[in-house]
Design a protein around this motif. Structure first.
Motif, PDB file in Angstrom:
ATOM      1  N   VAL A   5       0.829  -1.201   0.000  1.00 35.69           N
ATOM      2  CA  VAL A   5       0.000   0.000   0.000  1.00 35.69           C
ATOM      3  C   VAL A   5       0.868   1.257   0.000  1.00 35.69           C
ATOM      4  CG1 VAL A   5      -1.710   1.305   1.327  1.00 35.69           C
ATOM      5  CG2 VAL A   5      -1.916  -1.180   1.126  1.00 35.69           C
ATOM      6  N   VAL A  12       2.477   1.843  -3.466  1.00 39.10           N
ATOM      7  CA  VAL A  12       1.507   2.243  -4.492  1.00 39.10           C
ATOM      8  C   VAL A  12       1.107   3.712  -4.332  1.00 39.10           C
ATOM      9  CG1 VAL A  12      -0.879   1.913  -5.260  1.00 39.10           C
ATOM     10  CG2 VAL A  12       0.614  -0.061  -4.920  1.00 39.10           C
ATOM     11  N   ASN A  13       1.014   4.166  -3.069  1.00 37.47           N
ATOM     12  CA  ASN A  13       0.475   5.506  -2.809  1.00 37.47           C
ATOM     13  C   ASN A  13       1.533   6.581  -2.576  1.00 37.47           C
ATOM     14  OD1 ASN A  13      -2.655   5.144  -2.463  1.00 37.47           O
ATOM     15  ND2 ASN A  13      -1.733   3.425  -1.389  1.00 37.47           N
ATOM     16  N   GLU A  20       3.999   7.807  -4.435  1.00 38.73           N
ATOM     17  CA  GLU A  20       4.444   8.652  -5.544  1.00 38.73           C
ATOM     18  C   GLU A  20       3.786  10.030  -5.473  1.00 38.73           C
ATOM     19  OE1 GLU A  20       4.756   8.553 -10.441  1.00 38.73           O
ATOM     20  OE2 GLU A  20       3.824   6.893  -9.351  1.00 38.73           O
ATOM     21  N   VAL A  60       3.666  12.147  -3.171  1.00 36.59           N
ATOM     22  CA  VAL A  60       3.147  12.569  -1.873  1.00 36.59           C
ATOM     23  C   VAL A  60       4.347  12.957  -1.014  1.00 36.59           C
ATOM     24  CG1 VAL A  60       1.859  11.912   0.188  1.00 36.59           C
ATOM     25  CG2 VAL A  60       1.139  11.056  -2.051  1.00 36.59           C
ATOM     26  N   THR A  75       0.183  13.157   5.603  1.00 36.77           N
ATOM     27  CA  THR A  75      -0.828  12.802   4.602  1.00 36.77           C
ATOM     28  C   THR A  75      -0.674  11.346   4.173  1.00 36.77           C
ATOM     29  OG1 THR A  75      -0.885  15.084   3.785  1.00 36.77           O
ATOM     30  CG2 THR A  75      -1.730  13.363   2.316  1.00 36.77           C
ATOM     31  N   MET A  76       0.572  10.918   4.005  1.00 36.61           N
ATOM     32  CA  MET A  76       0.821   9.550   3.583  1.00 36.61           C
ATOM     33  C   MET A  76       0.361   8.558   4.653  1.00 36.61           C
ATOM     34  SD  MET A  76       2.079   7.679   1.116  1.00 36.61           S
ATOM     35  CE  MET A  76       0.765   6.535   1.458  1.00 36.61           C
ATOM     36  N   SER A 107      -3.391   8.223   4.756  1.00 39.73           N
ATOM     37  CA  SER A 107      -3.855   7.367   3.667  1.00 39.73           C
ATOM     38  C   SER A 107      -3.672   5.894   4.015  1.00 39.73           C
ATOM     39  CB  SER A 107      -3.097   7.707   2.378  1.00 39.73           C
ATOM     40  OG  SER A 107      -3.488   6.854   1.331  1.00 39.73           O
ATOM     41  N   LEU A 108      -2.538   5.581   4.647  1.00 39.68           N
ATOM     42  CA  LEU A 108      -2.298   4.194   5.079  1.00 39.68           C
ATOM     43  C   LEU A 108      -3.333   3.760   6.110  1.00 39.68           C
ATOM     44  CD1 LEU A 108       1.580   3.857   5.504  1.00 39.68           C
ATOM     45  CD2 LEU A 108       0.121   2.628   3.894  1.00 39.68           C
ATOM     46  N   THR A 136      -6.649   2.942   4.514  1.00 37.12           N
ATOM     47  CA  THR A 136      -6.660   1.701   3.739  1.00 37.12           C
ATOM     48  C   THR A 136      -6.512   0.470   4.620  1.00 37.12           C
ATOM     49  OG1 THR A 136      -5.684   2.870   1.860  1.00 37.12           O
ATOM     50  CG2 THR A 136      -5.566   0.456   1.839  1.00 37.12           C
TER      51      THR A 136
END
Length: 483
Positions: free
Chosen positions: A315, A318-319, A321, A323, A328-329, A332-333, A336
């Protein structure tokens, strides 16, 4: 007078004749009984010898013994020898607190209540009944079979239709007319129970049948015990092979080589407490100017922790790039991963983004240890705490509102060291932890060394401190130094 004496002589003779006849009859009955007992003992001896030879062929035919094959052979011989119409062998599973059927012979009428409506009597009823018996575990101590396993006593049911302990199915071929229940013991432990039902000749089981069944069960217990050990050993071998494969997969998920940059020196190591662990570190190329650095600790160890680590890695990669904000990253983790984490599992993570040109380092902590930072012009290390909650503990809105990003600019000679708590909580035989103070002292002492030399020295110090004491947490470190 002579007539009286003659009459007395005749009576005495008759009495003597009766006494002699009774003596001869008693002697004859005794000989018959002894002959019967002898024949019974010979039958039991022959049956035991035949059984040993029969079962021995199972061991002779192969280098390894399959438990199910052995049990089928044991049950077949017991059913045939005791003239039983059907039989079943249950093996004890002490961890689960139950007996599990492993072999069934003939149409075995189960000595426990069944729902006959679940059996299609017009279509393969025998196979359905066998599956029912095999799939119905018996709690230890419950019912006749469970009771025999706990008490270690054999049970002879001469007339099942008159015994209130025997459930009677409404179908004739499932009625229990007579039954033997014999524990199979190895030493002082019951390893299983052999049950035989309904003689083929229509007669009732007798004490001699019970003795014969007990003799066979006693003979069978030894090979079954050792076959069980072999089965357990094979299960362990398969588990070990699975663990080796999982370890290879996990190792392939960690960076196979460290990235190289003109102005940044990077080093890392991972030392799992078990064959596979829940710690994770990674380097991610965000774009030509930025690199992401992650270090994480999954609360679950072993295979579960490793699997979640693999998911986390996927995860993140994939996310990541384009960022550039670590908070924020991580938000997002959390969004998910939190829905996929077990209730007792969470992930602590430190995520950093480094600008390779300006050396601006941004980092955010999701419940993870703060990085240790040493400036080239200050020998004292600093750990600046920032807010953040471990991934998987709260909803995404709460997580995003709590976590924060901190920005610092690094200069040549500056050092950043990150770690998981397996380093500071490493324990020696005296139950003492290595501790954060020892870690910081070592970092300060070796601040002028390369990142690789620093981590190698820390790794050696920790292992020397713990000695042969087994650790229960993975050890992972990641360091970067501006050249």
């Amino acid at each position: 007078m002579h007539g009286f004496l003659l009459w007395l002589a005749i009576v005495s003779y008759l009495v003597l004749l009766v006494i002699v006849s009774l003596s001869l009859y008693i002697s004859y009955k005794r000989r018959v009984k002894l002959r019967t007992e002898r024949d019974t003992l010979l039958l039991e001896k022959e049956a035991a010898l035949g059984f040993v030879n029969n079962v021995g062929q199972v061991f002779a035919d192969s280098d390894s013994v399959e438990m199910d094959v052995l049990l089928e052979r044991v049950l077949y011989y017991a059913v045939r020898t005791c003239k039983a119409g059907a039989g079943c062998i249950h093996l004890a599973n002490p961890k689960a607190g139950r007996l599990e059927a492993r072999a069934v012979s003939g149409v075995f009428p189960p000595p426990f209540d069944i729902n006959i409506e679940h059996i299609d009597l017009q279509n393969n009823a025998t196979e359905q009944l066998e599956r029912l018996v095999l799939n119905t575990p018996i709690p230890l101590g419950k019912g006749l079979i469970g009771e025999a396993s706990v008490l270690g006593n054999s049970i002879l049911i001469e007339d099942g239709e008159m015994d209130s302990r025997i459930p009677q199915a409404p179908v004739p071929f499932l009625k229990i007319k007579t039954m033997l229940i014999v524990p199979m013991r190895f030493g002082n432990r019951t390893i299983g129970v052999m049950t035989l039902a309904n003689r083929t000749d229509g007669r009732r089981f007798a004490l001699s049948d019970l003795n014969l069944a007990q003799s066979l069960a006693s003979e069978a217990s030894v090979p079954i015990h050792y076959a069980g050990l072999q089965e357990t050993l094979e299960e362990k071998r398969q588990l070990d092979r699975g663990m080796q494969i999982a370890q290879q997969i996990q190792n392939s998920l960690l960076p196979q080589e460290l990235p190289s940059f003109p102005t940044v020196d990077i080093a890392a190591f991972n030392h799992p407490a078990m064959d596979i662990g829940g710690d994770y570190y990674d380097f991610i190329r965000i774009d030509n100017q930025h690199i992401g650095l992650a270090i994480a600790d999954v609360s679950g160890k072993g295979i579960g922790g490793a699997l979640m680590m693999a998911v986390c890695r996927g995860v993140l990669r994939v996310n990541a790039e384009n960022v550039y904000d670590p908070a924020t990253m991580l938000s997002s983790l959390n969004k998910t991963l939190s829905t996929n984490l077990a209730d007792d599992m969470f992930i602590s993570m430190l995520y950093m983004v480094l600008n390779l040109d300006t050396h601006l380092l941004s980092y955010a902590r999701a419940g993870h240890e703060a990085p240790i930072i040493i400036r080239s012009n200050d020998p004292k290390a600093e750990q600046i705490e920032t807010a953040g909650i471990a991934i998987g503990l709260v909803d995404n809105d709460t997580f995003a509102a709590t976590i924060e990003t901190r920005n610092i600019t690094l200069h040549p000679g500056d050092l950043v060291v990150t770690y998981t708590d397996g380093i500071t909580e490493a324990m020696n035989s005296s139950q003492e932890e290595w501790g954060t103070e020892n870690l910081i002292e070592t970092v300060e002492r070796m601040a002028n060394a390369t990142a690789g030399d620093l981590l190698e020295n820390i790794h050696k110090d920790v292992l020397a401190f713990t000695g042969n004491c087994r650790q229960h947490d993975d050890m992972t470190m990641l360091a970067l130094k501006i050249k």
